[in-house]
Design a protein around this motif. Structure first.
Motif, mmCIF file in Angstrom:
data_model
loop_
_atom_site.group_PDB
_atom_site.id
_atom_site.type_symbol
_atom_site.label_atom_id
_atom_site.label_comp_id
_atom_site.label_asym_id
_atom_site.label_seq_id
_atom_site.Cartn_x
_atom_site.Cartn_y
_atom_site.Cartn_z
ATOM 1 N N THR A 14 0.829 -1.213 0.000
ATOM 2 C CA THR A 14 0.000 0.000 0.000
ATOM 3 C C THR A 14 0.863 1.262 0.000
ATOM 4 O O THR A 14 0.328 2.360 0.015
ATOM 5 C CB THR A 14 -0.925 0.028 1.226
ATOM 6 O OG1 THR A 14 -0.139 0.162 2.424
ATOM 7 C CG2 THR A 14 -1.757 -1.243 1.323
ATOM 8 N N LEU A 15 2.184 1.094 -0.037
ATOM 9 C CA LEU A 15 3.111 2.230 0.011
ATOM 10 C C LEU A 15 3.780 2.423 -1.344
ATOM 11 O O LEU A 15 4.281 1.467 -1.947
ATOM 12 C CB LEU A 15 4.182 1.986 1.079
ATOM 13 C CG LEU A 15 5.315 3.015 1.172
ATOM 14 C CD1 LEU A 15 4.781 4.376 1.593
ATOM 15 C CD2 LEU A 15 6.390 2.540 2.154
ATOM 16 N N PHE A 16 3.772 3.681 -1.821
ATOM 17 C CA PHE A 16 4.420 4.038 -3.088
ATOM 18 C C PHE A 16 5.401 5.179 -2.826
ATOM 19 O O PHE A 16 5.067 6.145 -2.139
ATOM 20 C CB PHE A 16 3.380 4.475 -4.124
ATOM 21 C CG PHE A 16 2.401 3.390 -4.483
ATOM 22 C CD1 PHE A 16 2.607 2.589 -5.595
ATOM 23 C CD2 PHE A 16 1.271 3.177 -3.696
ATOM 24 C CE1 PHE A 16 1.700 1.591 -5.932
ATOM 25 C CE2 PHE A 16 0.359 2.181 -4.020
ATOM 26 C CZ PHE A 16 0.575 1.381 -5.137
ATOM 27 N N SER A 22 16.492 15.966 -7.373
ATOM 28 C CA SER A 22 17.179 16.811 -6.394
ATOM 29 C C SER A 22 17.484 16.071 -5.088
ATOM 30 O O SER A 22 18.058 16.652 -4.166
ATOM 31 C CB SER A 22 16.327 18.043 -6.092
ATOM 32 O OG SER A 22 15.070 17.656 -5.548
ATOM 33 N N GLY A 23 17.077 14.817 -5.017
ATOM 34 C CA GLY A 23 17.356 14.028 -3.820
ATOM 35 C C GLY A 23 16.202 13.957 -2.841
ATOM 36 O O GLY A 23 16.310 13.306 -1.803
ATOM 37 N N GLY A 24 15.097 14.622 -3.144
ATOM 38 C CA GLY A 24 13.930 14.581 -2.263
ATOM 39 C C GLY A 24 13.120 13.307 -2.441
ATOM 40 O O GLY A 24 13.291 12.558 -3.409
ATOM 41 N N VAL A 25 12.210 13.067 -1.504
ATOM 42 C CA VAL A 25 11.377 11.865 -1.523
ATOM 43 C C VAL A 25 9.915 12.249 -1.332
ATOM 44 O O VAL A 25 9.591 13.106 -0.514
ATOM 45 C CB VAL A 25 11.797 10.888 -0.392
ATOM 46 C CG1 VAL A 25 10.871 9.682 -0.360
ATOM 47 C CG2 VAL A 25 13.235 10.440 -0.578
ATOM 48 N N GLY A 39 6.613 13.447 2.736
ATOM 49 C CA GLY A 39 7.943 13.482 2.146
ATOM 50 C C GLY A 39 8.623 14.815 2.390
ATOM 51 O O GLY A 39 8.084 15.694 3.078
ATOM 52 N N ASP A 40 9.816 14.982 1.821
ATOM 53 C CA ASP A 40 10.539 16.250 1.951
ATOM 54 C C ASP A 40 10.670 16.964 0.606
ATOM 55 O O ASP A 40 11.366 17.969 0.494
ATOM 56 C CB ASP A 40 11.924 16.019 2.563
ATOM 57 C CG ASP A 40 12.788 15.063 1.757
ATOM 58 O OD1 ASP A 40 12.327 14.593 0.689
ATOM 59 O OD2 ASP A 40 13.913 14.768 2.195
ATOM 60 N N ASP A 41 9.993 16.445 -0.428
ATOM 61 C CA ASP A 41 9.982 17.073 -1.740
ATOM 62 C C ASP A 41 8.639 17.790 -1.905
ATOM 63 O O ASP A 41 7.643 17.196 -2.324
ATOM 64 C CB ASP A 41 10.164 16.017 -2.833
ATOM 65 C CG ASP A 41 10.213 16.619 -4.224
ATOM 66 O OD1 ASP A 41 10.111 17.858 -4.341
ATOM 67 O OD2 ASP A 41 10.335 15.852 -5.195
ATOM 68 N N LEU A 42 8.598 19.083 -1.561
ATOM 69 C CA LEU A 42 7.342 19.829 -1.581
ATOM 70 C C LEU A 42 6.745 19.916 -2.985
ATOM 71 O O LEU A 42 5.524 19.802 -3.162
ATOM 72 C CB LEU A 42 7.565 21.234 -1.014
ATOM 73 C CG LEU A 42 8.039 21.296 0.453
ATOM 74 C CD1 LEU A 42 8.195 22.742 0.899
ATOM 75 C CD2 LEU A 42 7.067 20.557 1.361
ATOM 76 N N GLU A 43 7.604 20.112 -4.001
ATOM 77 C CA GLU A 43 7.111 20.173 -5.372
ATOM 78 C C GLU A 43 6.527 18.831 -5.796
ATOM 79 O O GLU A 43 5.490 18.764 -6.459
ATOM 80 C CB GLU A 43 8.244 20.580 -6.315
ATOM 81 C CG GLU A 43 8.693 22.036 -6.162
ATOM 82 C CD GLU A 43 9.724 22.420 -7.210
ATOM 83 O OE1 GLU A 43 9.974 21.611 -8.126
ATOM 84 O OE2 GLU A 43 10.278 23.537 -7.104
ATOM 85 N N GLY A 44 7.198 17.773 -5.413
ATOM 86 C CA GLY A 44 6.716 16.432 -5.748
ATOM 87 C C GLY A 44 5.375 16.129 -5.097
ATOM 88 O O GLY A 44 4.498 15.508 -5.712
ATOM 89 N N MET A 45 5.192 16.584 -3.864
ATOM 90 C CA MET A 45 3.928 16.363 -3.159
ATOM 91 C C MET A 45 2.795 17.124 -3.823
ATOM 92 O O MET A 45 1.688 16.592 -4.003
ATOM 93 C CB MET A 45 4.077 16.782 -1.691
ATOM 94 C CG MET A 45 5.004 15.874 -0.885
ATOM 95 S SD MET A 45 5.411 16.543 0.754
ATOM 96 C CE MET A 45 3.789 16.620 1.509
ATOM 97 N N GLU A 46 3.051 18.379 -4.211
ATOM 98 C CA GLU A 46 2.015 19.168 -4.872
ATOM 99 C C GLU A 46 1.650 18.579 -6.230
ATOM 100 O O GLU A 46 0.475 18.551 -6.631
ATOM 101 C CB GLU A 46 2.483 20.617 -5.034
ATOM 102 C CG GLU A 46 2.507 21.417 -3.742
ATOM 103 C CD GLU A 46 1.144 21.474 -3.078
ATOM 104 O OE1 GLU A 46 0.134 21.654 -3.801
ATOM 105 O OE2 GLU A 46 1.081 21.313 -1.838
ATOM 106 N N SER A 47 2.668 18.108 -6.951
ATOM 107 C CA SER A 47 2.423 17.487 -8.257
ATOM 108 C C SER A 47 1.580 16.226 -8.109
ATOM 109 O O SER A 47 0.662 15.976 -8.902
ATOM 110 C CB SER A 47 3.756 17.158 -8.928
ATOM 111 O OG SER A 47 3.557 16.459 -10.137
#
Length: 226
Positions: A14-16, A22-25, A39-47
């Motif tokens: 259930t985890l992806f 840039s090294g974020g997750v 995660g620590d990738d704010l752009e990735g979370m918003e996307s």
């Protein structure tokens, strides 16, 4: 999620997880229609959120406070997870809300075995109760050993086994707010501890081993298993 470039965890399907250039997750955890995005990738979370909105009707509840019976408290020290409401509901359901608290979840040097001479108790009720205690062990490593012991008798529970379960409930009555603190910090040192008894089982003389691991001083995994 796979089309978006996420990899599905082999330890928990259930985890992806997705790593950015840039090294974020960015991580997504899903259970039916409840979802955590972190995660620590704010752009990735918003996307990811925008991609989810295109596919599903999504209601964002902002900062995580409650998930599948697990309460999440954010403090200056870090994040605390607990299951206090779950415990109170369990005590109420079993009629143990007013019981006398116990100091330990199981008797020291207990001699729990098959107890063939004991009276039989309702099997389905015993299994449901122990199942709820197993789920509670997700935030309460202090009951992991005791729950592991009582779960060994789910096929043919007797009065002595049910008394051991009730002692776990009595212990929880006195410690409903206990949980796990994940502290903030830059240290990612991995530490592991393990131990075992020797032929401790009254049933088959097998040993019980236990372990716990800490990442940056934070408890992340634990287990007690015969």
């Amino acid at each position: 999620m796979l089309k978006l470039g996420y990899k599905q965890s082999q330890g928990d399907h259930t985890l992806f997880v997705k790593n950015s250039s840039s090294g974020g997750v960015t991580a997504l955890l899903v259970y039916v229609d409840d979802i955590i995005v972190t995660g620590d990738d704010l752009e990735g979370m918003e996307s990811l959120k925008k991609s989810l909105v295109k596919e599903f009707e999504v209601k964002e509840l902002r900062k995580l406070k409650y998930f599948l019976g697990i309460e999440v408290l954010h403090s200056r020290e870090g994040i605390i997870i607990s299951q206090q409401k779950y415990i109170v509901d369990l005590l109420t359901e079993t009629g143990k809300l007013g019981c006398k608290p116990a100091n330990t979840p199981i008797e020291m040097n207990h001699r729990l075995g098959d107890a063939l001479e004991d009276a039989v108790v309702d099997k389905s009720s015993y299994q449901r109760l122990v199942g709820k205690l197993i789920y509670l062990s997700h935030t309460r490593p202090d009951i992991a050993y005791a729950v592991g012991v009582v779960s060994q008798f789910m096929h043919n529970p007797k009065e002595s086994h049910l008394r051991a379960v009730y002692q776990i409930l009595q212990y929880l009555k006195g410690t409903p707010g206990k949980g796990i603190l994940f502290k903030k910090g830059e240290n990612l040192t991995l530490e592991a501890y393990t131990d075992a008894d020797y032929a401790g089982s009254m049933v088959d003389r097998r040993s019980t081993s236990g372990y716990c691991t800490f990442l940056g001083g934070n408890l992340v995994t634990w287990r007690s298993k015969k």
